[in-house]
Design a protein around this motif. Structure first.
Motif, PDB file in Angstrom:
ATOM      1  N   PHE A  38       3.583  -8.953  -0.121  1.00  0.00           N
ATOM      2  CA  PHE A  38       3.774  -9.780   1.083  1.00  0.00           C
ATOM      3  C   PHE A  38       2.682  -9.476   2.121  1.00  0.00           C
ATOM      4  O   PHE A  38       1.956 -10.366   2.553  1.00  0.00           O
ATOM      5  CB  PHE A  38       5.166  -9.432   1.632  1.00  0.00           C
ATOM      6  CG  PHE A  38       5.617 -10.183   2.833  1.00  0.00           C
ATOM      7  CD1 PHE A  38       5.738 -11.563   2.809  1.00  0.00           C
ATOM      8  CD2 PHE A  38       5.969  -9.510   3.994  1.00  0.00           C
ATOM      9  CE1 PHE A  38       6.191 -12.253   3.921  1.00  0.00           C
ATOM     10  CE2 PHE A  38       6.429 -10.186   5.108  1.00  0.00           C
ATOM     11  CZ  PHE A  38       6.538 -11.560   5.069  1.00  0.00           C
ATOM     12  N   ILE A  39       2.513  -8.218   2.497  1.00  0.00           N
ATOM     13  CA  ILE A  39       1.534  -7.869   3.526  1.00  0.00           C
ATOM     14  C   ILE A  39       0.138  -7.697   2.912  1.00  0.00           C
ATOM     15  O   ILE A  39      -0.849  -8.228   3.424  1.00  0.00           O
ATOM     16  CB  ILE A  39       1.953  -6.589   4.278  1.00  0.00           C
ATOM     17  CG1 ILE A  39       3.277  -6.845   5.012  1.00  0.00           C
ATOM     18  CG2 ILE A  39       0.868  -6.170   5.274  1.00  0.00           C
ATOM     19  CD1 ILE A  39       3.758  -5.723   5.873  1.00  0.00           C
ATOM     20  N   ASP A  91      -3.059  -3.521  -7.934  1.00  0.00           N
ATOM     21  CA  ASP A  91      -1.639  -3.881  -8.054  1.00  0.00           C
ATOM     22  C   ASP A  91      -1.279  -3.835  -9.531  1.00  0.00           C
ATOM     23  O   ASP A  91      -2.152  -3.926 -10.393  1.00  0.00           O
ATOM     24  CB  ASP A  91      -1.382  -5.286  -7.491  1.00  0.00           C
ATOM     25  CG  ASP A  91       0.067  -5.477  -7.045  1.00  0.00           C
ATOM     26  OD1 ASP A  91       0.319  -5.540  -5.822  1.00  0.00           O
ATOM     27  OD2 ASP A  91       0.953  -5.552  -7.931  1.00  0.00           O
ATOM     28  N   ASP A 114      -0.807   0.474 -13.172  1.00  0.00           N
ATOM     29  CA  ASP A 114       0.217   1.233 -12.461  1.00  0.00           C
ATOM     30  C   ASP A 114      -0.452   2.374 -11.696  1.00  0.00           C
ATOM     31  O   ASP A 114      -1.173   3.186 -12.284  1.00  0.00           O
ATOM     32  CB  ASP A 114       1.215   1.793 -13.497  1.00  0.00           C
ATOM     33  CG  ASP A 114       2.409   2.460 -12.833  1.00  0.00           C
ATOM     34  OD1 ASP A 114       2.322   2.803 -11.630  1.00  0.00           O
ATOM     35  OD2 ASP A 114       3.433   2.622 -13.523  1.00  0.00           O
ATOM     36  N   SER A 135       5.500  -0.972  -1.837  1.00  0.00           N
ATOM     37  CA  SER A 135       6.789  -0.629  -1.217  1.00  0.00           C
ATOM     38  C   SER A 135       7.582   0.238  -2.181  1.00  0.00           C
ATOM     39  O   SER A 135       7.625  -0.027  -3.379  1.00  0.00           O
ATOM     40  CB  SER A 135       7.556  -1.881  -0.820  1.00  0.00           C
ATOM     41  OG  SER A 135       7.719  -2.714  -1.919  1.00  0.00           O
ATOM     42  N   TYR A 182      15.721   3.962   4.536  1.00  0.00           N
ATOM     43  CA  TYR A 182      14.358   3.399   4.644  1.00  0.00           C
ATOM     44  C   TYR A 182      13.657   3.952   5.884  1.00  0.00           C
ATOM     45  O   TYR A 182      12.499   4.380   5.825  1.00  0.00           O
ATOM     46  CB  TYR A 182      14.496   1.872   4.726  1.00  0.00           C
ATOM     47  CG  TYR A 182      13.214   1.111   4.962  1.00  0.00           C
ATOM     48  CD1 TYR A 182      12.307   0.864   3.941  1.00  0.00           C
ATOM     49  CD2 TYR A 182      12.923   0.577   6.231  1.00  0.00           C
ATOM     50  CE1 TYR A 182      11.144   0.131   4.156  1.00  0.00           C
ATOM     51  CE2 TYR A 182      11.769  -0.153   6.459  1.00  0.00           C
ATOM     52  CZ  TYR A 182      10.882  -0.373   5.423  1.00  0.00           C
ATOM     53  OH  TYR A 182       9.730  -1.103   5.646  1.00  0.00           O
ATOM     54  N   LYS A 211      10.371   6.477   6.168  1.00  0.00           N
ATOM     55  CA  LYS A 211       9.151   6.212   6.948  1.00  0.00           C
ATOM     56  C   LYS A 211       8.851   7.412   7.857  1.00  0.00           C
ATOM     57  O   LYS A 211       7.695   7.834   7.980  1.00  0.00           O
ATOM     58  CB  LYS A 211       9.316   4.947   7.800  1.00  0.00           C
ATOM     59  CG  LYS A 211       9.372   3.660   6.997  1.00  0.00           C
ATOM     60  CD  LYS A 211       8.041   3.342   6.329  1.00  0.00           C
ATOM     61  CE  LYS A 211       8.027   1.980   5.665  1.00  0.00           C
ATOM     62  NZ  LYS A 211       6.867   1.775   4.790  1.00  0.00           N
TER      63      LYS A 211
HETATM   64  N1  LIG Z   1       7.594  -6.739   4.882  1.00  0.00           N
HETATM   65  C1  LIG Z   1       7.796  -6.293   6.126  1.00  0.00           C
HETATM   66  O1  LIG Z   1       8.355  -6.981   6.996  1.00  0.00           O
HETATM   67  C2  LIG Z   1       7.341  -4.892   6.488  1.00  0.00           C
HETATM   68  C3  LIG Z   1       7.438  -4.455   7.832  1.00  0.00           C
HETATM   69  C4  LIG Z   1       6.991  -3.156   8.142  1.00  0.00           C
HETATM   70  C5  LIG Z   1       6.485  -2.325   7.144  1.00  0.00           C
HETATM   71  N2  LIG Z   1       6.424  -2.787   5.853  1.00  0.00           N
HETATM   72  C6  LIG Z   1       5.890  -1.893   4.827  1.00  0.00           C
HETATM   73  O2  LIG Z   1       4.709  -2.472   4.274  1.00  0.00           O
HETATM   74  C7  LIG Z   1       4.580  -2.067   2.901  1.00  0.00           C
HETATM   75  C8  LIG Z   1       4.408  -3.292   2.038  1.00  0.00           C
HETATM   76  O3  LIG Z   1       5.551  -4.110   2.185  1.00  0.00           O
HETATM   77  P1  LIG Z   1       5.621  -5.547   1.487  1.00  0.00           P
HETATM   78  O4  LIG Z   1       6.806  -6.216   2.053  1.00  0.00           O
HETATM   79  O5  LIG Z   1       4.288  -6.203   1.565  1.00  0.00           O
HETATM   80  O6  LIG Z   1       5.908  -5.098  -0.042  1.00  0.00           O
HETATM   81  P2  LIG Z   1       5.925  -5.994  -1.381  1.00  0.00           P
HETATM   82  O7  LIG Z   1       7.097  -5.532  -2.176  1.00  0.00           O
HETATM   83  O8  LIG Z   1       5.804  -7.447  -1.077  1.00  0.00           O
HETATM   84  O9  LIG Z   1       4.577  -5.575  -2.119  1.00  0.00           O
HETATM   85  C9  LIG Z   1       4.423  -4.382  -2.804  1.00  0.00           C
HETATM   86  C10 LIG Z   1       3.345  -4.578  -3.871  1.00  0.00           C
HETATM   87  O10 LIG Z   1       3.138  -3.303  -4.519  1.00  0.00           O
HETATM   88  C11 LIG Z   1       2.986  -3.524  -5.908  1.00  0.00           C
HETATM   89  N3  LIG Z   1       3.406  -2.314  -6.640  1.00  0.00           N
HETATM   90  C12 LIG Z   1       4.643  -1.762  -6.681  1.00  0.00           C
HETATM   91  N4  LIG Z   1       4.650  -0.668  -7.470  1.00  0.00           N
HETATM   92  C13 LIG Z   1       3.392  -0.529  -7.941  1.00  0.00           C
HETATM   93  C14 LIG Z   1       2.768   0.415  -8.811  1.00  0.00           C
HETATM   94  N5  LIG Z   1       3.459   1.429  -9.365  1.00  0.00           N
HETATM   95  N6  LIG Z   1       1.449   0.282  -9.090  1.00  0.00           N
HETATM   96  C15 LIG Z   1       0.739  -0.750  -8.545  1.00  0.00           C
HETATM   97  N7  LIG Z   1       1.282  -1.674  -7.714  1.00  0.00           N
HETATM   98  C16 LIG Z   1       2.588  -1.573  -7.423  1.00  0.00           C
HETATM   99  C17 LIG Z   1       3.901  -4.698  -6.220  1.00  0.00           C
HETATM  100  O11 LIG Z   1       3.520  -5.346  -7.425  1.00  0.00           O
HETATM  101  C18 LIG Z   1       3.729  -5.576  -4.968  1.00  0.00           C
HETATM  102  O12 LIG Z   1       2.696  -6.522  -5.150  1.00  0.00           O
HETATM  103  C19 LIG Z   1       5.833  -1.240   2.586  1.00  0.00           C
HETATM  104  O13 LIG Z   1       5.540   0.122   2.771  1.00  0.00           O
HETATM  105  C20 LIG Z   1       6.817  -1.710   3.646  1.00  0.00           C
HETATM  106  O14 LIG Z   1       7.803  -0.733   3.910  1.00  0.00           O
HETATM  107  C21 LIG Z   1       6.828  -4.046   5.506  1.00  0.00           C
END
Ligand SMILES: NC(=O)c1ccc[n+]([C@@H]2O[C@H](COP(=O)([O-])OP(=O)(O)OC[C@H]3O[C@@H](n4cnc5c(N)ncnc54)[C@H](O)[C@@H]3O)[C@@H](O)[C@H]2O)c1
Length: 311
Positions: A13-14, A33, A52, A74, A141, A145
């Motif tokens: 997502f981010i 990824d 991975d 995440s 969670y 953090k």
């Molecule tokens: N989404 C929000 O609103 C938000 C807000 C604040 C902080 N965050 C933090 O930002 C970070 C990212 O959040 P997000 O929502 O974008 O997460 P997400 O789940 O959308 O993306 C995570 C990505 O990591 C990849 N991934 C997972 N395990 C893996 C591995 N073993 N090897 C390689 N790739 C792997 C997944 O394929 C995925 O594309 C997290 O730490 C989250 O806590 C998110």
């Protein structure tokens, strides 16, 4: 030193939106990824490392020529009914220790980490959350953090890995449709467009959050990346404006020009009523401010999802 940035979790997502912003600024990007992005989101100028991250040989190879690691994998979900910290201890903490120790081994000394503005402070019903506040997370969670921030401090002091920790608000506005929409606004809009009911957990009027448009978050991260920091910093990344769920529903209804069906459920996983972030520090030190209002962000999100969902 090479100026390449690696975005770990680049398909997320981010991470995905951060890559778009880095490319707009002509910054060299590596994508790491476990999954490839969809065909239409692959770019010639990006080096793709698919695998991975726990495969240490693969991770070390991906880190070659990199000067900054941005970590968007995440390891846990914000909304869970779990009381136990088991996942945070065995997954989140282990993961960050692994990332930072591998970076240290590969002599990479710049790290950007998305912490959580929404979950790390606890309840803030009377005023803004500031970076200097005592942290009182109420969920696994949030505790994960907080403990990760400590691990980052340890690696900064022990090994000199400079880091920027971003305590990000509640993000919305994904430019993609995923199998599972993330964040209440994206889920609400997706459901409303599909004519499905919106489930509201807890009190829609008293549940106040700081909602921030994804593109604004990506800009803040790219701004920080271009700041040549060599210390340990913490910034809130939000709008400084609190909005409750009822206001969001009203805005969505206004933009769609129709009533949406809601299903109200008495439950609140986090126990947090209100959290609004002060953005004074990042505005003063980096000059970053959120630009997209909630009104405009919801309008844009509806437009994007409408065309992606073909409705
Ligand atoms: N989404 C929000 O609103 C938000 C807000 C604040 C902080 N965050 C933090 O930002 C970070 C990212 O959040 P997000 O929502 O974008 O997460 P997400 O789940 O959308 O993306 C995570 C990505 O990591 C990849 N991934 C997972 N395990 C893996 C591995 N073993 N090897 C390689 N790739 C792997 C997944 O394929 C995925 O594309 C997290 O730490 C989250 O806590 C998110």
């Amino acid at each position: 030193m090479d100026n390449t940035v690696i975005v770990i979790g680049g398909n997320g997502f981010i991470g995905f939106s951060v890559i778009i912003e880095l490319l707009r600024r002509k910054i060299n990007v590596k994508y790491l990824d476990i999954n490839w992005p969809e065909d239409q989101f692959r770019y010639d100028s990006v080096e793709y490392c698919i695998g991975d991250i726990w495969d240490n040989k693969f991770f070390q190879k991906a880190l070659k020529g990199v000067s900054c690691v941005m970590d968007f994998v995440s390891t846990s979900m914000p909304n869970t009914n779990d009381i136990s910290l088991n996942n945070e201890i065995n997954n989140t903490l282990r993961y960050h220790d692994y990332i930072l120790s591998t970076m240290n081994y590969c002599n990479i000394s710049k790290y950007i980490f998305p912490s959580s503005g929404g979950a790390i402070y606890g309840n803030k019903e009377f005023g803004f959350a500031y970076e200097t506040d005592v942290l009182r997370p109420t969920t696994p969670y949030g505790v994960g953090k907080q403990m990760t921030e400590e691990i980052i401090r340890y690696y900064y002091e022990k090994c000199g890995i400079s880091a920027c920790i971003l305590r990000i608000g509640n993000v919305y506005g994904s430019p993609r449709i995923r199998s599972k929409a993330q964040g209440v606004i994206d889920v609400f809009i997706q459901n409303a467009l599909r004519g499905e009911k919106i489930t509201i957990w807890g009190n829609a009027r008293s549940s106040v959050r700081d909602y921030i448009y994804l593109e604004d978050v990506a800009v803040s991260i790219a701004d920080i990346c271009q700041t040549d920091f060599n210390d340990l910093r913490i910034y809130n990344v939000g709008t400084g404006i609190g909005t409750n769920l009822m206001q969001i529903i009203n805005l969505i209804e206004e933009k769609l020009g129709k009533e949406v069906q809601c299903d109200y459920k008495e439950f609140m996983a986090s126990g947090i009523n209100s959290i609004v972030l002060s953005n004074d520090k990042i505005a003063n030190e980096i000059g970053w401010k959120a630009k997209v209002s909630l009104d405009e962000g919801i309008r844009r999100t509806i437009e994007t999802k409408r065309s992606l969902l073909n409705v």
